[in-house]
Design a protein around this motif. Structure first.
Motif, PDB file in Angstrom:
ATOM      1  N   PRO A 226      -7.297   2.498  10.410  1.00  0.00           N
ATOM      2  CA  PRO A 226      -6.926   3.026   9.093  1.00  0.00           C
ATOM      3  C   PRO A 226      -6.918   1.968   7.998  1.00  0.00           C
ATOM      4  CG  PRO A 226      -5.023   2.961  10.549  1.00  0.00           C
ATOM      5  CD  PRO A 226      -6.221   2.699  11.395  1.00  0.00           C
ATOM      6  N   TYR A 244      -6.707  11.669   0.740  1.00  0.00           N
ATOM      7  CA  TYR A 244      -6.899  12.171   2.097  1.00  0.00           C
ATOM      8  C   TYR A 244      -6.823  11.033   3.108  1.00  0.00           C
ATOM      9  CZ  TYR A 244      -8.326  16.754   0.333  1.00  0.00           C
ATOM     10  OH  TYR A 244      -8.341  17.985  -0.263  1.00  0.00           O
ATOM     11  N   GLY A 245      -7.321   9.870   2.724  1.00  0.00           N
ATOM     12  CA  GLY A 245      -7.292   8.714   3.611  1.00  0.00           C
ATOM     13  C   GLY A 245      -5.885   8.288   3.981  1.00  0.00           C
ATOM     14  N   VAL A 248      -4.646  10.481   6.799  1.00  0.00           N
ATOM     15  CA  VAL A 248      -5.232  10.086   8.087  1.00  0.00           C
ATOM     16  C   VAL A 248      -4.605   8.789   8.578  1.00  0.00           C
ATOM     17  CG1 VAL A 248      -7.360   9.409   9.253  1.00  0.00           C
ATOM     18  CG2 VAL A 248      -7.406  11.259   7.563  1.00  0.00           C
ATOM     19  N   ALA A 251      -1.262   9.355  10.093  1.00  0.00           N
ATOM     20  CA  ALA A 251      -1.345   9.907  11.446  1.00  0.00           C
ATOM     21  C   ALA A 251      -1.605   8.799  12.470  1.00  0.00           C
ATOM     22  CB  ALA A 251      -2.450  10.963  11.508  1.00  0.00           C
TER      23      ALA A 251
END
Length: 372
Positions: A226, A244-245, A248, A251
């Motif tokens: 990431p 959006y990154g 992610v 997560a």
């Protein structure tokens, strides 16, 4: 035989994990210094410590390659130890990332980054080719240490994206191309290696002894992937993609925190059972936690979540603990010679009966020195 000669002759490839751990700790402290001024001084000290360590260890590695080439080849071909040779170029990439955060000139960063890129690609091809073409690994030979070449590939964009963003014309295309190839190959390898290592955890013998710290290597790709993704998205400068990154990336951080609990439980179990002797592999505790700390700090600056700074602070404390433990153990081992003279080669100083493979490696090195 003086200690430096003995060190060169028996040098383990994992020594460069110490540079990785020191550089990422300096990077994390540099980020912390934006909030806590006291962190600036230790960040500066560790920055120069990483430079000195890389210089000394790099010289020792070159000398070992020149005077003991057969011993080097023997280690590269080892199904477990061979993967740790990738720590050499990865250390250059981590230093390049740290220098980027310190706002060092991009020219200086590129001088670290390009050799790191070439070495990382080369080591991934050589190490994996030897593994694929050699004897089949047994399940108990598979360890999280095999993540190392893949981790190196995904480290490439952490500093490389910063070099790509201001570049123009053909060089911009080259930078983005190299970054994307490294990132894609690293993610691809990570998926496959995760399946293999989980099979080992479920079906093989427990990981104990000096390999215990490699349990924490699982955190490294979960943190670095990431970080590289966010760096590339910032280089592209698309705000919607960055939003959006961050989701992610969050997560991935959640998965890393989940695994960290398991790694901690298994590490404490081995420690209580006397199955965690100090070895240079203790530096495998440091870089993964350091990378996760950096990820938490990055997300803290990008997301309006009050909990993240506290998570970053707790990870930073754990990072400081692991770095101190590894550094103190390493210094002590250098002073008393236990790291320079590991059990399998102690016959060189008349201590114990060595293992046949270790004798072969040392004899191969001696032959190389005599022929040179």
């Amino acid at each position: 035989m003086n200690r430096f000669t003995l060190f060169v002759r028996t040098m383990a490839p994992g020594w460069f994990a110490a540079v990785m751990g020191t550089a990422v700790t300096s990077l994390a402290l540099t980020l912390f210094s934006k909030t806590f001024a006291w962190a600036a001084l230790p960040a500066e000290i560790l920055h120069w410590a990483a430079v000195v360590m890389m210089t000394v260890l790099g010289a020792a590695a070159v000398l070992r390659l020149v005077f003991f080439p057969k011993a080097v080849l023997h280690t590269v071909s080892h199904p477990v130890e061979g993967a740790f040779y990738a720590t050499f170029p990865i250390a250059l990439l981590v230093m390049a990332a740290e220098w980027t955060v310190r706002a060092e000139p991009l020219t200086a960063v590129a001088w670290l980054w390009w050799p790191g890129v070439v070495g990382t690609f080369l080591s991934s091809f050589v190490i994996l080719s030897l593994l694929f073409a050699g004897k089949s690994l047994t399940l108990d030979q598979v360890t999280p240490g095999h993540f190392i070449p893949a981790v190196g590939l995904v480290v490439i964009p952490v500093a490389g994206a910063g070099l790509a963003a201001p570049a123009e014309g053909l060089m911009r295309e080259v930078y983005f191309g190299v970054n994307m190839v490294g990132f894609g190959a690293g993610v691809f390898m990570y998926v496959g290696l995760t399946a293999l290592t989980m099979a080992r955890h479920f079906l093989g013998a427990p990981i104990v002894g000096k390999m215990t710290p490699t349990l924490w290597v699982h955190l490294a790709p979960l943190a670095v992937i990431p970080l590289s993704m966010l760096a590339l998205l910032h280089a592209v400068a698309d705000a919607s993609l960055i939003r959006y990154g961050t989701l992610v990336a969050s997560a991935f951080m959640g998965a890393a925190l989940w695994w960290m609990v398991i790694a901690a439980v298994l590490t404490v179990k081995n420690l209580r059972e006397g199955k965690l002797p100090f070895a240079i592999s203790w530096w495998a505790f440091v870089f993964p936690v350091g990378a996760l700390t950096v990820l938490a700090l990055r997300l803290s600056a990008m997301m309006e979540l009050a909990l993240l700074p506290w998570v970053a602070a707790e990870l930073g404390a754990l990072l400081a603990f692991f770095w101190t433990a590894a550094a103190v153990g390493t210094i002590r081992g250098l002073l008393n010679g236990s790291i320079l003279n590991p059990p399998e080669v102690k016959k060189l100083t008349g201590a114990v009966v060595p293992q046949p493979e270790a004798v072969a490696a040392v004899n191969a090195g001696r032959d190389g020195l005599e022929k040179s």
